[in-house]
Design a protein around this motif. Structure first.
Motif, short mmCIF file in Angstrom:
data_model
loop_
_atom_site.label_atom_id
_atom_site.label_comp_id
_atom_site.label_asym_id
_atom_site.label_seq_id
_atom_site.Cartn_x
_atom_site.Cartn_y
_atom_site.Cartn_z
N GLU A 17 0.83 -1.20 0.00
CA GLU A 17 0.00 0.00 0.00
C GLU A 17 0.87 1.26 0.00
OE1 GLU A 17 -3.84 1.75 2.41
OE2 GLU A 17 -2.51 0.34 3.41
N LYS A 18 1.91 1.28 0.80
CA LYS A 18 2.80 2.44 0.85
C LYS A 18 3.54 2.60 -0.46
CE LYS A 18 1.76 2.97 5.16
NZ LYS A 18 0.71 3.84 5.54
N LEU A 71 -3.10 6.95 0.35
CA LEU A 71 -2.57 5.59 0.47
C LEU A 71 -1.36 5.52 1.38
CD1 LEU A 71 -2.90 4.25 -3.18
CD2 LEU A 71 -4.17 3.49 -1.17
N ALA A 76 -3.36 -0.24 6.69
CA ALA A 76 -4.03 -1.43 6.17
C ALA A 76 -4.50 -2.29 7.34
CB ALA A 76 -3.08 -2.24 5.29
#
Length: 77
Positions: A17-18, A71, A76
């Motif tokens: 995600e990062k 994001l 998460a």
């Protein structure tokens, strides 16, 4: 599934995600810069079309920058 496997899976999702947030942010910044630097050459197609393209591309690039920041800052779960 054991707790360790869940933690490893969550760590993988956080890293992905990062990473995708960073890629999206970079694409948004490059789109903004390209729009800013090259729209003087599109003025010969007509002022209304040039204005529409300029506003549309700025909106897309700001949206990508916002998505990338979102994001990178979210967690998460």
């Amino acid at each position: 599934m054991s707790k360790r496997e869940e933690e490893e899976k969550a760590t993988g999702f956080v890293i992905a995600e990062k990473f995708f947030g960073l890629i999206t942010l970079i694409i948004g910044i490059l789109t903004f810069y390209y729009t800013y630097s090259s729209l003087n050459s599109i003025a010969d197609v007509g002022p209304k079309v040039a204005l529409f393209v300029q506003v549309f591309m700025y909106a897309v690039s700001i949206g990508l920058i916002g998505l990338g920041i979102f994001l990178m800052l979210t967690r998460a779960s």
